[in-house]
Write a protein that holds these residues in place. Structure first.
Motif, PDB file in Angstrom:
ATOM      1  N   ALA A 175       1.407   1.583  -5.746  1.00 48.71           N
ATOM      2  CA  ALA A 175       1.272   2.781  -4.933  1.00 48.71           C
ATOM      3  C   ALA A 175       2.225   2.805  -4.017  1.00 48.71           C
ATOM      4  CB  ALA A 175       0.003   2.771  -4.463  1.00 48.71           C
ATOM      5  N   SER A 176       2.352   1.558  -3.130  1.00 51.94           N
ATOM      6  CA  SER A 176       3.529   1.497  -1.861  1.00 51.94           C
ATOM      7  C   SER A 176       3.587   0.028  -1.901  1.00 51.94           C
ATOM      8  CB  SER A 176       3.206   2.300  -0.833  1.00 51.94           C
ATOM      9  OG  SER A 176       1.791   2.049  -0.378  1.00 51.94           O
ATOM     10  N   PRO A 179      -0.030  -0.612   0.995  1.00 49.62           N
ATOM     11  CA  PRO A 179      -1.032   0.644   0.725  1.00 49.62           C
ATOM     12  C   PRO A 179      -1.767   0.775   1.904  1.00 49.62           C
ATOM     13  CG  PRO A 179      -1.155  -1.041  -1.066  1.00 49.62           C
ATOM     14  CD  PRO A 179      -0.335  -1.598   0.149  1.00 49.62           C
ATOM     15  N   ASP A 183      -2.945   6.098  -0.083  1.00 51.72           N
ATOM     16  CA  ASP A 183      -2.946   5.725  -1.258  1.00 51.72           C
ATOM     17  C   ASP A 183      -4.377   5.363  -1.991  1.00 51.72           C
ATOM     18  OD1 ASP A 183      -0.104   5.595  -1.318  1.00 51.72           O
ATOM     19  OD2 ASP A 183      -0.492   3.670  -0.030  1.00 51.72           O
ATOM     20  N   GLU A 187      -3.845   7.751  -5.293  1.00 52.90           N
ATOM     21  CA  GLU A 187      -3.195   6.740  -6.451  1.00 52.90           C
ATOM     22  C   GLU A 187      -4.252   5.662  -6.275  1.00 52.90           C
ATOM     23  OE1 GLU A 187       0.955   6.092  -6.628  1.00 52.90           O
ATOM     24  OE2 GLU A 187       1.124   6.983  -4.556  1.00 52.90           O
TER      25      GLU A 187
END
Length: 409
Positions: A175-176, A179, A183, A187
């Motif tokens: 997601a990143s 997160p 997120d 996601e």
């Protein structure tokens, strides 16, 4: 060490802090070492700009600090749920609920810190949200025996890397790097996959450290032979992992198999063996023979686990005369949740890049001074107190709820 199991049981994130003479000082010192390792990895260079070789801080701490944190978290869970005599019945139910509350609060803190982190090229990959998942996944294992915990840990160590390698192409991307609350909403599948499998600290392999730590917490750590055995076991496990990796790579032809991988040359392979790939390649099972930190292969897990056990064993051997000297380190170890969170918030300012050594020293000095002063004045760290109070409330709720038989009179 002079503490009893009950007196030293509150060693999980947010549990009540005890005065030094009533704690397992060695556990606090080990946790302080883990904190120093994470700070070093976040701030100090990972390679020597002149030679291109891995830096001393990278060699000492990369992967091992996070593994040591997870191992000690498991130890805290074991001590906090009865030590070498695990709680049963309602007390264990109360402990499980308290741990769930603890996990939620730690996870919320991780998400909150991530909101101030740069999205691109963040100065650190926070472990707090992953830590929360470690706690949640540990709940079903709290009642198991030492033998059962070791068997489950072995299963996670062996099977998780295989699953991660074989199914990575089927899973969504991260997601990143850190997160956020956004997120979680936008996601959820990618975030779940990241926390369990594809992230920096994936829960499936890290459960090995948690469960072994839980097993260690079920031992009598106050017996005279516990610390030497942990130290010996750790050294043996770490040395065995490195030796096995070397035999597979350079004795059984694994290195040549890896060199024959698509797009691979000797320099690239050297970089992978030193720093690890961004994602473990799945073109050959021989990648599972490497022991590079953060690759989460079976041998990498064994090596970091061995280092963690050795560090814990050595810290538990600290003589009483040395406890005063190590008081700053133990104080830092008693409130790592607070100190680590503040450390990430300071890193988010991104002012440390030009003078990493100076900022590393400043981070440690500030952490030690604050920890000593706060512990002397208030005991628990501030975030530890918030989490502990909430978890204690959940535990009390379970213990005071009448059973059906009681309710019926």
């Amino acid at each position: 060490m002079t503490a009893t199991v009950n007196e030293a049981s509150d060693l999980t994130v947010g549990e009540p802090s005890r005065i030094a003479s009533r704690r397992l000082i060695g556990v606090d010192v080990a946790r302080g070492i883990a904190l120093i390792g994470l700070v070093a990895i976040h701030i100090l260079p990972s390679w020597n700009e002149t030679t291109g070789e891995a830096s001393v801080s990278w060699i000492l701490f990369s992967g091992h600090s996070a593994a040591l944190f997870a191992l000690l978290a498991g130890v805290g869970l074991g001590l906090g749920t009865g030590g070498n005599t695990a709680h049963r019945g309602r007390r264990m139910t109360a402990g499980r609920l308290a741990l769930a509350v603890r996990a939620v609060l730690v996870g919320l803190a991780g998400l909150a810190v991530a909101t101030v982190m740069p999205v691109e090229n963040p100065p650190a990959y926070g472990i707090l949200l992953y830590y929360a998942v470690f706690f949640l996944l540990s709940i079903p294992f709290l009642h198991l025996s030492v033998k059962a915990l070791c068997l489950w840990a072995t299963g996670f160590a062996v099977l998780s890397p295989v699953l991660m390698q074989q199914f990575q192409d089927l899973l969504p991307e991260m997601a990143s790097y850190n997160p956020t609350f956004t997120d979680v909403v936008t996601e959820p599948v990618g975030l779940l996959s990241q926390l369990l499998v594809t992230g920096v600290y994936p829960a499936l392999p890290y459960m090995t450290y948690m469960l072994i730590g839980l097993a260690v917490g079920r031992l009598d750590l106050h017996s005279g032979d516990a610390a030497p055995r942990l130290l010996a076991a750790g050294v043996t496990l770490a040395a065995g992992a490195k030796l096995t990796s070397a035999l597979l790579l350079y004795g059984a032809g694994g290195y040549d198999r890896l060199l024959a991988s698509p797009g691979m040359d000797e320099h690239t392979l050297w970089e992978v063996l030193v720093w690890g790939p961004e994602v473990l390649p799945n073109d050959t099972v021989w990648w599972l023979a490497i022991s590079t930190p953060h690759t989460n292969t079976p041998l990498a897990i064994m090596f970091s686990l061995g280092v963690g056990l050795a560090v814990l064993g050595a810290c538990l051997l600290i003589p009483r005369k040395a406890e005063l000297v190590l008081a700053p380190l133990a104080a830092m170890g008693s409130m790592t949740f607070t100190l680590y969170t503040v450390h990430l918030l300071v890193l988010a300012l991104q002012v440390h890049y030009d003078l990493p050594a100076l900022w590393f020293i400043l981070h440690l000095l500030a952490a030690a001074i604050f920890a000593l002063a706060w512990r002397k004045a208030f005991g628990q760290g501030p975030l530890e107190r918030i989490v502990s109070t909430s978890a204690k409330g959940a535990r009390t709720l379970v213990m005071r709820t009448p059973t059906p038989a009681t309710a019926q009179g």
